[in-house]
Motif scaffolding. Structure first.
Motif, PDB file in Angstrom:
ATOM      1  N   ARG A 101       4.838   1.648   1.775  1.00 53.57           N
ATOM      2  CA  ARG A 101       5.638   1.557   0.285  1.00 53.57           C
ATOM      3  C   ARG A 101       6.735   3.171   0.977  1.00 53.57           C
ATOM      4  O   ARG A 101       8.063   3.025   1.328  1.00 53.57           O
ATOM      5  N   GLU A 102       6.312   4.038   1.939  1.00 46.86           N
ATOM      6  CA  GLU A 102       6.825   5.177   2.858  1.00 46.86           C
ATOM      7  C   GLU A 102       7.680   3.973   3.500  1.00 46.86           C
ATOM      8  O   GLU A 102       8.944   4.475   3.978  1.00 46.86           O
ATOM      9  N   SER A 159       0.982  -1.288   0.010  1.00 48.20           N
ATOM     10  CA  SER A 159      -0.098   0.029   0.291  1.00 48.20           C
ATOM     11  C   SER A 159       0.764   1.147   0.036  1.00 48.20           C
ATOM     12  O   SER A 159       2.463   1.230   0.287  1.00 48.20           O
ATOM     13  N   LYS A 160       0.457   2.240  -0.011  1.00 49.72           N
ATOM     14  CA  LYS A 160       1.122   4.097  -0.266  1.00 49.72           C
ATOM     15  C   LYS A 160       2.013   3.851   0.821  1.00 49.72           C
ATOM     16  O   LYS A 160       2.832   4.221   1.179  1.00 49.72           O
ATOM     17  N   ARG A 161       1.054   3.444   2.196  1.00 48.54           N
ATOM     18  CA  ARG A 161       1.601   3.865   2.840  1.00 48.54           C
ATOM     19  C   ARG A 161       2.687   2.819   3.728  1.00 48.54           C
ATOM     20  O   ARG A 161       4.017   2.529   4.575  1.00 48.54           O
TER      21      ARG A 161
END
Length: 230
Positions: free
Chosen positions: A172-173, A168-170
């Motif tokens: 990936r961060e 997910s985007k989070r």
């Protein structure tokens, strides 16, 4: 009563093994279950004793610690056993052999002249699922001894996106932050979330990418061209 963490010692020097055995067995929560003098013996001993943690010397005659690490993990996978965590021991800092052992599946490395308290803490740390070398140090090791070029083409950019496609985007961060060597506390502060939330995200990242620990996150990021350029 909690079952002690079981440890297998692998080193071709009997005197060194004896000293480490005395140190480990002096701890109520640790116990040595076996010894081996080279990588081949280590594979057999690990199958027999099913240790939680293996302390593995890198340089040994016949079969070295890299072959031993690879063989132990492969044997455990083939037999359906939970693989032990492997800590490789080396006499040289920023050693290419240490990096090769980590690539073979070790959870980190220690210098053989490390303080006894640090060795004991490392055993407990890897048993708890942590790496015994800070990811940032692995980044230094990669920069020092691993000269493989990073991807720079359009095809490699697509490969990088595919590598992270399951996250997910989070996630990936947080993946990027782990690859940069940040601790859970530092990531929590940067992302404005609870440390427990970061820990949960890291667990999911490892599961999705099939990685064993944070050190392998750094290797994965390096191999897919995802580490910041230095």
């Amino acid at each position: 009563m909690t079952t002690p963490i079981s440890v297998l010692l692998v080193d071709d020097q009997p005197l060194f093994r004896r000293g480490v055995r005395m140190l480990v067995d002096s701890q109520a929560d640790l116990t040595v279950v076996g010894e081996a003098s080279d990588g081949a013996e280590a594979v057999t001993a690990a199958a027999k004793h099913a240790p939680d943690v293996v302390l593995m010397d890198i340089r040994m005659p016949r079969a070295d610690g890299i072959a031993g690490t690879r063989g132990i993990l492969r044997s455990a996978e083939e037999s359906g056993r939970t693989p032990p965590r492997v800590i490789v021991l080396t006499t040289f800092d920023l050693d290419d052999a240490a990096l090769r052992a980590i690539r073979a599946g070790a959870s980190g490395f220690l210098l053989k002249d490390a303080e006894p308290e640090f060795l004991l803490a490392a055993i407990r740390a890897v048993h708890g699922g942590h790496a015994v070398v800070a990811p940032g140090a692995i980044g230094d090791l990669l920069a020092h001894v691993d000269a493989r070029p990073r991807p720079a083409t359009a095809a490699s950019s697509a490969a990088r996106e595919e590598a992270l496609g399951a996250l997910s985007k989070r996630e990936r961060e947080i993946f990027t932050a782990v690859a940069e060597g940040l601790s859970n506390a530092e990531i929590a502060a940067r992302e404005f979330v609870a440390e427990a939330t970061v820990k949960s995200h890291v667990g999911r990242i490892l599961a999705k990418l099939g990685l064993r620990d944070r050190v392998q996150v750094v290797l994965y990021a390096h191999d897919h061209g995802l580490l910041p350029r230095r």
